[in-house]
Design a protein around this motif. Structure first.
Motif, short mmCIF file in Angstrom:
data_model
loop_
_atom_site.label_atom_id
_atom_site.label_comp_id
_atom_site.label_asym_id
_atom_site.label_seq_id
_atom_site.Cartn_x
_atom_site.Cartn_y
_atom_site.Cartn_z
N ARG A 107 -1.80 17.93 -9.05
CA ARG A 107 -1.55 17.00 -7.76
C ARG A 107 -2.48 15.39 -8.74
O ARG A 107 -3.01 15.40 -9.28
N GLU A 108 -2.78 14.24 -7.86
CA GLU A 108 -3.11 13.35 -7.95
C GLU A 108 -5.01 12.84 -7.92
O GLU A 108 -4.93 13.74 -6.68
N GLU B 85 -9.76 6.24 5.08
CA GLU B 85 -9.04 5.76 4.36
C GLU B 85 -9.94 4.75 4.04
O GLU B 85 -10.32 4.18 2.87
N THR B 89 -13.18 4.02 1.32
CA THR B 89 -12.77 2.76 0.18
C THR B 89 -13.76 1.29 1.07
O THR B 89 -13.29 0.01 0.28
N ALA B 119 -0.07 9.62 2.63
CA ALA B 119 0.45 8.58 2.03
C ALA B 119 -0.08 7.77 3.09
O ALA B 119 -0.28 6.48 2.23
N LEU B 120 -1.13 7.79 4.01
CA LEU B 120 -1.94 7.25 4.80
C LEU B 120 -2.85 6.39 3.96
O LEU B 120 -3.29 6.52 4.08
N PRO B 122 -4.09 7.64 0.66
CA PRO B 122 -4.48 8.29 -1.14
C PRO B 122 -5.36 8.61 -1.73
O PRO B 122 -6.13 8.93 -2.51
N THR B 123 -6.05 7.36 -1.16
CA THR B 123 -7.91 6.84 -1.76
C THR B 123 -8.74 8.60 -1.31
O THR B 123 -8.95 9.42 -2.77
N ARG B 126 -6.72 11.76 -2.96
CA ARG B 126 -7.12 11.69 -4.78
C ARG B 126 -8.77 12.41 -4.38
O ARG B 126 -9.09 13.06 -5.27
N GLY B 129 -8.70 15.61 -2.01
CA GLY B 129 -7.30 16.74 -1.73
C GLY B 129 -7.60 18.48 -1.47
O GLY B 129 -6.49 18.47 -0.43
#
Lengths: 254, 513
Positions: A107-108, B85, B89, B119-120, B122-123, B126, B129
């Protein structure tokens, strides 16, 4: 043989959560994949209809039906059928059978993109088809900005049977772009776009560039409607690029 | 083959990997921070996405039979994702303003379909995870258990057997959260604990508000015919959207508080949901702790996951841990409530419930007389955001009448397969899901109230009961209209537990209903 190439390029079994608008399958509606398989134990059916092309007086119609199974974590297999009907020939074709295997390697994570590969085998079951085509696709998915993603697909395709005037192996590169629409109030739609170049199997032709634009719309909890339009925009040699291709599809997972 | 492919990809990757950890100062927390356990499961460092699909079954997405409920539940996927998120961020200053507004807008106008949390945020994913795997898998259990209960055509026995299977299905994966009760005071005792709820009370209220929804729904559904579920949600949904999302609580809602009947039947699932929600709180707190470096945050999130994983508590039993109170392996629970770990200040069955004060969970919330043991139960009352168990219909009716606003009474009848659902309007008028319901109420001694205050599905059932209970032969069956007019007031047996609120340092009284 060119017909089979189109099938491999556009309609082979896809990747990712086939039934989530955010997860992108090749053919649904454009030709690129993201780097995620469908979930372990998920089964998905994808149905699609394509028209090729608007410019001609006698377009051809193609149906695609595909069944996929997430048989292990990050891995899925699929089988696809593509019967078609040509209005110029006034007859149909059962089309080729496509077998696919997808493996999501990672995954990323942080700034490292997600990686995957897939292998597709096109069996020559269609009228006039000879030999099998094998395509290997490497896939990279990377988030850019807050929510948008880029998807790099690198294709190498070879055939078990080559005739005069055909290349044994061809290459292709597609850069896909996905952007969820409606955030932060709506969460059910994704814009998809692509730019790609593909080496023609026909030795009299060179590289063909294409662009595409589409939408994936979540319809139900596990169903997605997609529609898209593609066009060849340049050809490095040989005849002019073909016209528009329009695709609409419906995917459901269960 | 694979190495060739990777070589190709190496040339083609869009950007190369760079470590996200920029180091950072070691705050005062360092010495007290939990340390990385030696037996951290290997999957936590696996690079795969490892997405899992839910159990294939005919009941999947039956939640959509109650559209308003389904949409509210789908909306809950947005809150934590947006907040996480925001925090990763560097936009924490927007949390209580712009992000609160965004989350609130979605919760008040929820989506028609589930939302992909990855999807909401993503940061966030990453960076973290591995957390997605734990959250996703538990959220699937959440939804599938609801789907089973909302699925028409199955008996209660079939549904409960399927819930057991779902639990096994869930537990078979390494990401499964333990179904053992955990000591909540311990899980909320780390240097970073309570940071989020202190700094971001409005957003935290939204989180705990939808944790309320995620836990209160089970008694709405459990052993309730599907045709009687949606009417209850009219009351609960309104309570959720107008009040619960904005309520400042002392502690997160616990499953056994909100759905005591479900938690008694499936304590392991109730515990798993509470442990999941506490993991959410831990992650909130870690991300909101500016003293922690990026690396420390990652370690602490992993450790927080480790604490609640089933694999960390293999061969441990519910109720064990008396020799190690207030530790990771403290699995004691209130004797009457195996579906809830020890809470702050808890003594046996006496615990502090936010909004209710100190309550004895082994006793009727209205008359303070012990609840009967075993499967026999009287009724529950849901009103003003709380759910309480009571011994009898009389206690249920009078308790609901004492409480402003609408109420739901769920009560046993003589037929174990037919639960009585009474829903009140703002004026206290009751509607019943059983048209011919009749009541017995021969006021007597409270300790025997469950014998003389009962509901029957029909007059014939009432008369049958009289034949077996000659002491009630003079009793008259009461219609709903007649019965609701009665009110015996606060029983003289009721005992308020007067102790300070354990979550307030100023010695504030715990209050009570």
């Amino acid at each position: 043989m060119r017909t089979r190439l189109v099938i491999l390029g556009v309609l082979v079994a896809g990747s990712a959560f086939a039934t989530d608008h955010n997860n992108i399958d090749s053919g649904r509606p454009l030709r690129f994949d993201d780097a995620y398989s469908i979930a372990f134990r998920e089964r998905a059916i994808e149905l699609g209809l394509k028209f090729d092309t608007f410019r001609r007086s006698s377009p051809s119609y193609g149906l695609k039906a595909e069944y996929k199974v997430g048989f292990a974590k990050n891995q899925d297999i699929g089988i696809g059928f593509e019967p078609s009907y040509s209005t110029s020939d006034r007859r149909g074709d059962v089309g080729n059978v496509e077998l696919s295997y997808f493996n999501g390697l990672r995954r990323e994570i942080d700034n490292t993109p997600a990686l995957a590969y897939r292998v597709d085998v096109g069996l020559p079951t269609g009228r006039g088809s000879r030999g099998a085509d094998v395509r290997f696709r490497g896939i990279v998915t990377k988030t850019v900005g807050q929510y948008d993603r880029l998807h790099l697909n690198l294709d190498l395709t070879t055939s078990t049977q080559k005739t005069a005037g055909e290349r044994q192996a061809t290459a292709g590169l597609t850069v896909g772009y996905t952007k969820p629409l409606g955030y932060p109030t709506q969460f059910d739609r994704t814009l998809v776009a692509q730019f790609g170049i593909d080496q023609s199997r026909d030795t009299s032709r060179g590289w063909v560039g294409n662009v595409g634009l589409g939408i994936r719309q979540q319809m139900g909890v596990r169903s997605v409607l997609d529609f898209g339009i593609e066009a060849d925009v340049f050809s490095s040699k040989g005849r002019n690029p073909a016209g528009l291709r329009f695709a609409v599809g419906y995917s459901v997972g269960f | 083959m694979k190495s060739t492919f990777l070589s190709v990809l190496a040339l083609a990757v869009i950007s190369t990997a760079t470590a996200q950890d920029h180091g950072g100062h070691m705050g005062g927390m360092k010495s007290n921070l939990p340390t990385m356990p030696a037996d951290m499961p290997r999957w936590i460092n696996s690079p795969g996405a490892d997405h899992l699909f839910y159990k294939a079954a005919p009941y999947n997405w039956a939640i959509n039979r109650i559209p308003a409920f389904a949409r509210d539940m789908y909306g809950t996927g947005v809150g934590h994702a947006m907040a996480y998120e925001t925090l990763v961020t560097g936009r924490k200053d927007q949390l209580e303003t712009r992000i609160f507004d965004s989350i609130n807008r979605v919760l008040q106008n929820p989506p028609r379909n589930p939302v992909d949390e990855v999807a909401l945020s993503p940061t966030f994913f990453r960076k973290y995870g591995y957390l997605e795997k734990v959250f996703d898998w538990a959220h699937i259990l959440h939804f599938q258990t609801i789907d089973v209960f909302t699925h028409p055509g199955w008996t209660d026995a079939q549904k409960e057997a399927e819930i057991e299977k779902l639990w096994q299905f869930y537990s078979a994966q390494p990401y499964a959260i333990t179904g053992l009760p955990m000591n909540m005071e311990y899980l909320d005792s780390f240097p970073y604990s309570m940071r989020f709820r202190t700094n971001y009370p409005k957003v935290n209220a939204l989180f705990w508000g939808y944790h309320w929804l995620q836990t209160v729904n089970y008694d709405m559904l459990f052993r309730v015919p599907v045709q009687d579920q949606a009417a209850q949600y009219e009351v609960l949904g309104a309570q959720y959207r107008t009040t619960e999302l904005y309520k400042i609580r002392d502690f997160m809602p616990m499953t056994a508080e909100m759905s005591p009947r479900f938690a008694k039947r499936f304590p392991m699932i109730a515990n798993a949901f509470d442990n999941l929600h506490m993991l959410h709180d831990n992650v909130n707190d870690i991300l909101a702790s500016d003293e922690l470096s990026e690396s420390q945050k990652r370690d602490q999130v992993k450790i927080a996951i480790y604490r609640v994983l089933a694999s960390t508590h293999v061969d441990e039993e519910p109720g064990s841990g008396e020799d190690a109170p207030g530790t990771l392996h403290d699995h004691r629970h209130a004797p009457s409530t195996p579906g809830m770990g020890y809470m702050k200040g808890m003594e046996d069955d006496v615990m502090f419930m936010s909004g209710m004060g100190w309550m004895d969970m082994s006793a009727c919330a209205h008359c303070s007389i012990p609840l009967p043991d075993g499967p026999m139960w009287g009724a529950t009352v849901t009103a003003d955001g709380w759910t309480m168990m009571v011994r009898c219909l009389m206690c249920a009716r009078d308790m609901a009448a004492e409480t402003p606003g609408r109420a739901i009474i769920r009560a046993a009848t003589e037929d174990p397969s037919k639960i009585l659902i009474l829903i009140s309007d703002e004026e206290g008028n009751l509607t019943s899901n059983i048209p011919g319901v009749v009541f017995l109420e021969e006021f007597g001694e409270h300790p025997e109230c469950s014998a003389w205050s009962r509901a029957f599905t029909s007059k014939a059932a009432f008369e049958q009961f009289q034949k077996g209970n000659p002491e009630m032969k003079e009793a008259k069956p009461l219609s709903l209209e007649a019965w609701v007019q009665l009110n015996q007031g606060t029983p003289e047996t009721y005992r308020k537990i007067d102790k300070p609120n354990p979550y307030k340092s100023d010695g504030a009284n715990g209050g009570g209903k």
